[in-house]
Motif scaffolding. Structure first.
Motif, PDB file in Angstrom:
ATOM      1  N   ALA A 287       0.976   5.691   0.129  1.00  0.00           N
ATOM      2  CA  ALA A 287       0.247   6.889   0.557  1.00  0.00           C
ATOM      3  C   ALA A 287      -0.305   7.654  -0.648  1.00  0.00           C
ATOM      4  O   ALA A 287      -1.258   8.416  -0.517  1.00  0.00           O
ATOM      5  CB  ALA A 287       1.158   7.797   1.372  1.00  0.00           C
TER       6      ALA A 287
ATOM      7  N   GLU B  30      -4.649  11.008  11.302  1.00  0.00           N
ATOM      8  CA  GLU B  30      -4.184  10.591  12.628  1.00  0.00           C
ATOM      9  C   GLU B  30      -3.107   9.525  12.501  1.00  0.00           C
ATOM     10  O   GLU B  30      -2.103   9.549  13.211  1.00  0.00           O
ATOM     11  CB  GLU B  30      -5.352  10.047  13.454  1.00  0.00           C
ATOM     12  N   LEU B  31      -3.323   8.585  11.579  1.00  0.00           N
ATOM     13  CA  LEU B  31      -2.335   7.511  11.400  1.00  0.00           C
ATOM     14  C   LEU B  31      -1.010   8.075  10.877  1.00  0.00           C
ATOM     15  O   LEU B  31       0.052   7.532  11.157  1.00  0.00           O
ATOM     16  CB  LEU B  31      -2.868   6.450  10.432  1.00  0.00           C
ATOM     17  N   GLN B  32      -1.094   9.167  10.124  1.00  0.00           N
ATOM     18  CA  GLN B  32       0.133   9.781   9.612  1.00  0.00           C
ATOM     19  C   GLN B  32       0.781  10.707  10.631  1.00  0.00           C
ATOM     20  O   GLN B  32       1.825  11.296  10.359  1.00  0.00           O
ATOM     21  CB  GLN B  32      -0.180  10.601   8.342  1.00  0.00           C
TER      22      GLN B  32
ATOM     23  N   LEU C  87      -9.221   9.804  10.311  1.00  0.00           N
ATOM     24  CA  LEU C  87      -8.405   8.617  10.587  1.00  0.00           C
ATOM     25  C   LEU C  87      -7.070   8.563   9.825  1.00  0.00           C
ATOM     26  O   LEU C  87      -6.022   8.388  10.441  1.00  0.00           O
ATOM     27  CB  LEU C  87      -9.229   7.351  10.350  1.00  0.00           C
ATOM     28  N   PRO C  88      -7.078   8.722   8.487  1.00  0.00           N
ATOM     29  CA  PRO C  88      -5.800   8.606   7.772  1.00  0.00           C
ATOM     30  C   PRO C  88      -4.767   9.630   8.257  1.00  0.00           C
ATOM     31  O   PRO C  88      -3.585   9.311   8.354  1.00  0.00           O
ATOM     32  CB  PRO C  88      -6.180   8.881   6.313  1.00  0.00           C
TER      33      PRO C  88
ATOM     34  N   PRO D  75       0.826  -1.208   0.000  1.00  0.00           N
ATOM     35  CA  PRO D  75       0.000   0.000   0.000  1.00  0.00           C
ATOM     36  C   PRO D  75       0.865   1.265   0.000  1.00  0.00           C
ATOM     37  O   PRO D  75       1.915   1.297   0.621  1.00  0.00           O
ATOM     38  CB  PRO D  75      -0.782  -0.120   1.309  1.00  0.00           C
TER      39      PRO D  75
ATOM     40  N   TYR E 245      -6.274  12.870   2.607  1.00  0.00           N
ATOM     41  CA  TYR E 245      -4.807  12.870   2.615  1.00  0.00           C
ATOM     42  C   TYR E 245      -4.249  13.080   1.218  1.00  0.00           C
ATOM     43  O   TYR E 245      -3.057  12.913   0.978  1.00  0.00           O
ATOM     44  CB  TYR E 245      -4.247  11.631   3.313  1.00  0.00           C
TER      45      TYR E 245
ATOM     46  N   GLN F 109      -0.649   0.730  15.716  1.00  0.00           N
ATOM     47  CA  GLN F 109      -1.794   1.567  15.351  1.00  0.00           C
ATOM     48  C   GLN F 109      -3.031   0.707  15.120  1.00  0.00           C
ATOM     49  O   GLN F 109      -4.135   1.096  15.463  1.00  0.00           O
ATOM     50  CB  GLN F 109      -1.479   2.359  14.081  1.00  0.00           C
TER      51      GLN F 109
ATOM     52  N   ARG G 264      -1.796   1.943   5.575  1.00  0.00           N
ATOM     53  CA  ARG G 264      -0.428   1.674   6.021  1.00  0.00           C
ATOM     54  C   ARG G 264      -0.239   1.886   7.517  1.00  0.00           C
ATOM     55  O   ARG G 264       0.728   2.485   7.969  1.00  0.00           O
ATOM     56  CB  ARG G 264       0.552   2.544   5.232  1.00  0.00           C
TER      57      ARG G 264
ATOM     58  N   ARG H  80     -12.830  10.383   3.280  1.00  0.00           N
ATOM     59  CA  ARG H  80     -11.723   9.824   4.056  1.00  0.00           C
ATOM     60  C   ARG H  80     -10.506   9.567   3.166  1.00  0.00           C
ATOM     61  O   ARG H  80      -9.369   9.681   3.621  1.00  0.00           O
ATOM     62  CB  ARG H  80     -12.175   8.518   4.722  1.00  0.00           C
ATOM     63  N   GLU H  81     -10.741   9.191   1.912  1.00  0.00           N
ATOM     64  CA  GLU H  81      -9.592   8.969   1.021  1.00  0.00           C
ATOM     65  C   GLU H  81      -9.087  10.288   0.424  1.00  0.00           C
ATOM     66  O   GLU H  81      -7.902  10.429   0.145  1.00  0.00           O
ATOM     67  CB  GLU H  81      -9.961   7.988  -0.089  1.00  0.00           C
TER      68      GLU H  81
END
Ligand SMILES: Nc1ncnc2c1ncn2[C@@H]1O[C@H](COP(=O)(O)OP(=O)(O)OP(=O)(O)O)[C@@H](O)[C@H]1O
Ligand SMILES: [Mg+2]
Lengths: 252, 269
Positions: free
Chosen positions: A79, A105-107, A102-103, A77, A154, B180, B175, A150-151
């Motif tokens: 980014a 936050e994960l980044q 969410l994306p 996957p 980012y 996480q 990812r 959501r997609e």
């Protein structure tokens, strides 16, 4: 703008192998996708469309062949690639806004920045007023729009959409298609979208790839030469009917 | 039986918010009626106090035990065991449960032994633990922990296994790291089940504490029950039993309240 392909599929084959069975979901797929292109993939149920899209997204490793993203082989996957699943896949315990966050936050993007950007995206898909609603309080179409936001949040260059509006009624779907085109032209994205619907594919795409089953192959590659921006009236133009006939032919 | 009854009662409270005062006083009224019935039974049967004391006997015995500080001391000892056992048992069960949920092959290997270990009643195991770990607090904490370990373990495995595979794929496409994935998906997704485990755990830990104090102890509420029995001080036995009930009840209601708050916030209620 470069006309080098942003995505290139090279002799993709996918075999699902388990102890008792061996299933060739994808036999051979080779094609290129240019930057800012809108490409639809159509084909009968079970012909390997989702599998192909998963390979393009780096979620499934092909048994043979390779995917190149901007000339570099894809290993997992990325980014730069956003994936909208056949089901909306929202977290039921998060509000619409939190799901879109969410994306980011994960980044590791700071919370306040993430929230602002997420709000912006919700506004873009027309859901500014539903930021604090939970997924179960939203309609099916709204959920799909949240999943799209959501997609988008980012800002990936490539959007892979797996029948994002497949579960919606025809009217809502038309409206969603229209919004998708608006976002696509405003944000300069490359879109690869799977659909069941020939008319939807023609209405949206620059190019349509058709697939045939048993096992899955790319059967046709049809350029859609209708002018943009597209209008509802295009659906009744002679060229549209011609393209429909052409695609139908390449599917059977 | 106790937990279930309490659950319905707490729900009545909840639903009764904004309802007439009379409705809210219902639990108190039913308590008074029960006490009156109890008095009546003792009166009619004319039982001696060592056989069945009246509620008033129990109440005055409780005041004495409170006055000389002994009741609080014993309660404190038991509470410490309950909480320490809860901490040890919960963390062990949740960590091992998570690991087993992630490694089905290991789970197939271990689960027969775990299931077999459940055939041994904890009362039979407690003396062994006293031999190995001495009569002090450690063996009691271990008995508490063991009592709640298995149910919470099973609960955790079910919770983690139940996490939506499609959300797992979503996190993969975004990812997310292993950590996480745990923090953003597995933990919140299995939170209701984990809280359910905590709810079972708190009551079982109280049971574990009493069992271990029965086996060997010189303080604690379980010890107090034993002591009172030896002295034919039946009122004191009731005092100790009611205190245990109160502890289990307060713990259970606290976890239920926490559960409701968390789930309401997540829109799952
Ligand atoms: N993870 C998997 N393991 C084994 N077989 C799979 C897996 N994923 C898909 N398949 C099989 O591969 C084939 C193609 O599936 P795929 O989901 O790609 O079809 P599709 O074209 O997207 O169908 P639909 O239009 O119904 O969504 C099917 O026969 C399916 O059973
Ligand atoms: Mg599919």
């Amino acid at each position: 703008m470069s006309r080098e392909p942003i995505l290139r599929a090279e002799g993709l084959q996918v075999v699902f192998q388990s102890e008792e069975s061996r299933l060739e979901a994808l036999q051979e797929a080779s094609f290129s996708i240019l930057p800012n292109e809108f490409v639809c993939i159509i084909g009968p149920s079970g012909c390997g469309k989702s599998t192909l899209l998963r390979v393009l997204g780096g979620l499934v490793a092909p048994t043979r062949g390779r995917v190149h993203l901007d000339g570099r082989p894809l290993t997992g996957p990325e980014a730069r690639i956003g994936f909208v699943f056949q089901q909306h896949n929202l977290m039921p315990w998060r509000t619409a806004l939190e799901n879109v966050c969410l994306p980011l936050e994960l980044q590791g993007v700071a919370r306040t920045v993430a929230k602002d950007r997420a709000r912006e995206m919700l506004a873009l898909v027309g859901l500014a007023k539903f930021a604090n609603a939970l997924p179960r309080e939203l309609s099916g179409g709204m959920r799909q729009r949240v999943a799209l936001a959501r997609e988008l949040v980012y800002d990936p260059d490539v959007l892979l959409l797996d029948e994002p509006f497949g579960a919606l009624d025809a009217l809502t779907r038309e409206q969603m298609d229209w919004e998708l085109l608006r976002i696509w032209s405003a944000r300069q994205k490359t879109v690869v979208m799977v659909t069941h619907d020939i008319q939807e594919a023609i209405y949206l795409s620059d190019r349509v790839l058709t697939m045939s089953p048993g096992p899955g192959r790319i059967a046709g590659d049809v350029a859609i030469d209708l002018a943009r921006p597209r209008k509802v009236d295009d659906l009744y133009s002679p060229r549209f009917a011609e393209l429909t006939r052409l695609l139908r032919g390449s599917l059977h | 039986m106790l937990p279930r009854r309490q659950n319905t009662r707490s729900r009545t409270y909840h639903a009764g918010r904004g309802k007439p005062l009379a409705r809210r006083l219902l639990p108190l009224a039913s308590f008074l009626v029960l006490c009156a019935l109890w008095e009546l039974i003792v009166y009619i049967g004319d039982y001696p106090a060592f056989f069945l004391p009246t509620p008033r006997d129990v109440w005055s015995r409780a005041l004495v035990a409170l006055g000389d500080g002994s009741l609080l001391m014993h309660t404190w000892v038991t509470l410490k065991e309950v909480f320490a056992g809860l901490a040890v048992g919960l963390s062990a069960a949740v960590i091992l449960g998570y690991a087993l949920a992630k490694a089905p092959a290991v789970e197939r290997l271990v689960s027969p032994y775990l299931a077999a270990s459940q055939a041994i009643p904890i009362v039979a195991l407690a003396p062994l633990l006293v031999i190995w770990f001495g009569p002090g607090t450690l063996s009691k904490i271990l008995v508490c922990a063991l009592t709640l370990f298995f149910p919470v373990l099973i609960n955790t495995i079910v919770g983690i296994r139940g996490v939506d595979a499609e959300l797992v794929e979503l996190l993969r496409s975004l990812r997310a790291t292993q950590w996480q994935r745990f923090l953003y998906l597995e933990l919140p997704a299995s939170l209701p089940v984990l809280l359910g485990g905590l709810k079972i755990g708190v009551t079982l830990s109280v049971i574990g504490a009493v069992v271990s104090e029965f086996v060997s102890a010189d303080r604690g509420l379980g010890f107090l029950v034993n002591l009172a029995r030896g002295l034919f001080d039946t009122s004191l036995m009731f005092v100790a039993l009611f205190t245990l009930m109160a502890i289990a009840l307060v713990l259970y209601l606290s976890v239920s309240a926490l559960e409701r708050r968390v789930l309401r916030k997540q829109g799952r209620e």
